[in-house]
Design a protein around this motif. Structure first.
Motif, PDB file in Angstrom:
ATOM      1  N   LEU A  41      15.375  42.338  13.282  1.00  0.00           N
ATOM      2  CA  LEU A  41      14.169  41.745  13.871  1.00  0.00           C
ATOM      3  C   LEU A  41      14.404  40.280  14.229  1.00  0.00           C
ATOM      4  O   LEU A  41      13.991  39.819  15.305  1.00  0.00           O
ATOM      5  N   GLU A  42      15.071  39.555  13.342  1.00  0.00           N
ATOM      6  CA  GLU A  42      15.364  38.151  13.627  1.00  0.00           C
ATOM      7  C   GLU A  42      16.334  38.023  14.802  1.00  0.00           C
ATOM      8  O   GLU A  42      16.220  37.098  15.623  1.00  0.00           O
ATOM      9  N   THR A  43      17.292  38.963  14.881  1.00  0.00           N
ATOM     10  CA  THR A  43      18.229  38.941  16.003  1.00  0.00           C
ATOM     11  C   THR A  43      17.493  39.111  17.325  1.00  0.00           C
ATOM     12  O   THR A  43      17.721  38.363  18.293  1.00  0.00           O
ATOM     13  N   VAL A  44      16.583  40.096  17.368  1.00  0.00           N
ATOM     14  CA  VAL A  44      15.785  40.308  18.584  1.00  0.00           C
ATOM     15  C   VAL A  44      14.932  39.081  18.878  1.00  0.00           C
ATOM     16  O   VAL A  44      14.799  38.652  20.034  1.00  0.00           O
ATOM     17  N   GLY A  45      14.353  38.478  17.834  1.00  0.00           N
ATOM     18  CA  GLY A  45      13.487  37.330  18.034  1.00  0.00           C
ATOM     19  C   GLY A  45      14.210  36.126  18.609  1.00  0.00           C
ATOM     20  O   GLY A  45      13.753  35.520  19.589  1.00  0.00           O
ATOM     21  N   VAL A  46      15.355  35.763  18.017  1.00  0.00           N
ATOM     22  CA  VAL A  46      16.077  34.573  18.485  1.00  0.00           C
ATOM     23  C   VAL A  46      16.676  34.813  19.866  1.00  0.00           C
ATOM     24  O   VAL A  46      16.544  33.972  20.776  1.00  0.00           O
ATOM     25  N   LEU A  47      17.360  35.944  20.054  1.00  0.00           N
ATOM     26  CA  LEU A  47      17.936  36.224  21.370  1.00  0.00           C
ATOM     27  C   LEU A  47      16.837  36.375  22.414  1.00  0.00           C
ATOM     28  O   LEU A  47      16.994  35.940  23.564  1.00  0.00           O
ATOM     29  N   GLY A  48      15.710  36.986  22.020  1.00  0.00           N
ATOM     30  CA  GLY A  48      14.593  37.109  22.947  1.00  0.00           C
ATOM     31  C   GLY A  48      14.024  35.756  23.339  1.00  0.00           C
ATOM     32  O   GLY A  48      13.659  35.532  24.503  1.00  0.00           O
ATOM     33  N   ALA A  49      13.959  34.827  22.378  1.00  0.00           N
ATOM     34  CA  ALA A  49      13.451  33.482  22.681  1.00  0.00           C
ATOM     35  C   ALA A  49      14.367  32.769  23.679  1.00  0.00           C
ATOM     36  O   ALA A  49      13.900  32.118  24.618  1.00  0.00           O
ATOM     37  N   TRP A  50      15.685  32.892  23.471  1.00  0.00           N
ATOM     38  CA  TRP A  50      16.625  32.293  24.422  1.00  0.00           C
ATOM     39  C   TRP A  50      16.522  32.948  25.790  1.00  0.00           C
ATOM     40  O   TRP A  50      16.643  32.292  26.826  1.00  0.00           O
ATOM     41  N   ALA A  51      16.323  34.270  25.804  1.00  0.00           N
ATOM     42  CA  ALA A  51      16.175  34.980  27.077  1.00  0.00           C
ATOM     43  C   ALA A  51      14.943  34.490  27.832  1.00  0.00           C
ATOM     44  O   ALA A  51      15.004  34.234  29.046  1.00  0.00           O
ATOM     45  N   ILE A  52      13.818  34.342  27.127  1.00  0.00           N
ATOM     46  CA  ILE A  52      12.584  33.874  27.768  1.00  0.00           C
ATOM     47  C   ILE A  52      12.781  32.456  28.301  1.00  0.00           C
ATOM     48  O   ILE A  52      12.394  32.140  29.436  1.00  0.00           O
ATOM     49  N   LEU A  53      13.383  31.593  27.478  1.00  0.00           N
ATOM     50  CA  LEU A  53      13.630  30.213  27.916  1.00  0.00           C
ATOM     51  C   LEU A  53      14.485  30.192  29.176  1.00  0.00           C
ATOM     52  O   LEU A  53      14.180  29.483  30.144  1.00  0.00           O
ATOM     53  N   GLY A  54      15.566  30.970  29.172  1.00  0.00           N
ATOM     54  CA  GLY A  54      16.452  30.989  30.324  1.00  0.00           C
ATOM     55  C   GLY A  54      15.804  31.574  31.560  1.00  0.00           C
ATOM     56  O   GLY A  54      15.951  31.039  32.673  1.00  0.00           O
ATOM     57  N   LEU A  55      15.056  32.669  31.383  1.00  0.00           N
ATOM     58  CA  LEU A  55      14.428  33.320  32.530  1.00  0.00           C
ATOM     59  C   LEU A  55      13.315  32.466  33.130  1.00  0.00           C
ATOM     60  O   LEU A  55      13.019  32.581  34.329  1.00  0.00           O
ATOM     61  N   VAL A  56      12.684  31.621  32.326  1.00  0.00           N
ATOM     62  CA  VAL A  56      11.668  30.711  32.847  1.00  0.00           C
ATOM     63  C   VAL A  56      12.308  29.519  33.554  1.00  0.00           C
ATOM     64  O   VAL A  56      11.891  29.124  34.657  1.00  0.00           O
ATOM     65  N   VAL A  76      22.354  45.118  21.616  1.00  0.00           N
ATOM     66  CA  VAL A  76      22.820  43.749  21.379  1.00  0.00           C
ATOM     67  C   VAL A  76      23.556  43.223  22.605  1.00  0.00           C
ATOM     68  O   VAL A  76      23.374  42.063  23.007  1.00  0.00           O
ATOM     69  N   LEU A  77      24.390  44.080  23.231  1.00  0.00           N
ATOM     70  CA  LEU A  77      25.102  43.675  24.441  1.00  0.00           C
ATOM     71  C   LEU A  77      24.133  43.301  25.548  1.00  0.00           C
ATOM     72  O   LEU A  77      24.248  42.224  26.161  1.00  0.00           O
ATOM     73  N   LEU A  78      23.159  44.160  25.821  1.00  0.00           N
ATOM     74  CA  LEU A  78      22.225  43.904  26.918  1.00  0.00           C
ATOM     75  C   LEU A  78      21.347  42.683  26.639  1.00  0.00           C
ATOM     76  O   LEU A  78      21.169  41.825  27.517  1.00  0.00           O
TER      77      LEU A  78
END
Length: 283
Positions: free
Chosen positions: A238-253, A149-151
């Motif tokens: 799973l939802e936590t990974v999904g939402v944080l992952g979506a924000w990560a992808i948006l930010g990294l793009v 969760v931290l990473l």
């Protein structure tokens, strides 16, 4: 050794040096200790209150939530503040002038902000374990959850913080970011379960990373029985990974695009103009 590897090594070294310097600077030490003391005092006063519908201490429930809040705050505000300060004093311009300097600069900031986040977390969690009852700190699975969760939280928030930092030309504009972030914290179940909020507010809170970081930290440090008071009566990994992952992808793009445009606008004249404005404010 390739130029990118050399830049990455230089960035790692720079980030480690800047992190060590925070332990020798009075203002940085204050920024570590003051929020920690305030949060622990608040949680101690809350420990005799209980989470609605349970006998579990509200203070103990708030500690992991506050850790998640700290990750969001560090990734968004600390990253944005560091970028605007370095724009104003010319550090970013000097990095731009070095081959692969911007890449090394960003690596350094990742090390710095992540390190500061980990130190703050340790400072809050260590005394909290002794002051508050009911935390599930003996589970290896819980500690693994805390780490991912931290990473993932850092990856989800730091690029967004860099984007906001690119939009402001001086650190004094950061107050514009603080107000909406405080609103998100107040409505994201950090200090009180989100299930007691109106339905529309629950859905709004779940769009943003703050809620999911708090939920992820609670799933790591609270007993499994406390999932019953969460939305959906589940930790929803799973939802936590999904939402944080979506924000990560948006930010990294988006972050590299915004940072490149910001770097192209940096010049000696723009830095000099910002310094002159800063001197005028001081005098």
């Amino acid at each position: 050794m390739s130029p990118m590897v050399s830049a990455a090594r230089a960035g790692l070294a720079r980030g480690w040096i800047e992190l060590r310097q925070t332990f020798t600077n009075g203002q940085d030490l204050w920024n570590y200790l003051f929020p920690t003391v305030i949060l622990l005092v608040v949680m101690v006063f809350m420990r005799n209150s209980t989470v609605p519908g349970t006998n579990f201490s509200l203070g103990s429930r708030t500690l992991p939530s506050a850790l998640g809040m700290g990750i969001a705050f560090g990734g968004l505000i600390t990253t944005a503040m560091a970028l605007t300060v370095d724009r104003e004093d010319g550090t970013l311009l000097r990095a731009k002038a070095i081959p692969n300097g911007m890449f090394g600069y960003l690596i350094g900031k990742i090390v710095l902000v992540t390190g500061m986040g980990v130190v703050s977390m340790v400072l809050q969690l260590t005394p909290g374990v002794f002051l508050l009852d009911g935390l599930a700190i003996g589970s290896p699975t819980g500690w693994l959850t805390l780490i991912w969760v931290l990473l993932l939280g850092m990856v989800a928030t730091m690029p967004i913080g860099a984007i906001f930092g690119s939009l402001f030309s001086n650190p004094r504009s950061m107050g514009i970011m603080m107000l909406p972030l405080m609103g998100l914290i107040a409505t994201s179940g950090i200090f009180y379960p989100i299930t007691n909020f109106p339905a529309w507010l629950q859905w709004v809170a779940q769009v943003f990373p703050v809620y999911w970081l708090g939920l992820g930290m609670r799933s790591a440090l609270l007993p499994d029985s406390m999932a019953a008071v969460e939305f959906g009566h589940s930790w929803r990994h799973l939802e936590t990974v999904g939402v944080l992952g979506a924000w990560a992808i948006l930010g990294l793009v988006m972050a590299p695009i915004v940072l490149r445009r910001m770097a192209r606008r940096e010049s000696g004249s723009s830095v000099a103009a910002r310094r002159e404005k800063a001197m005028q404010r001081i005098t």
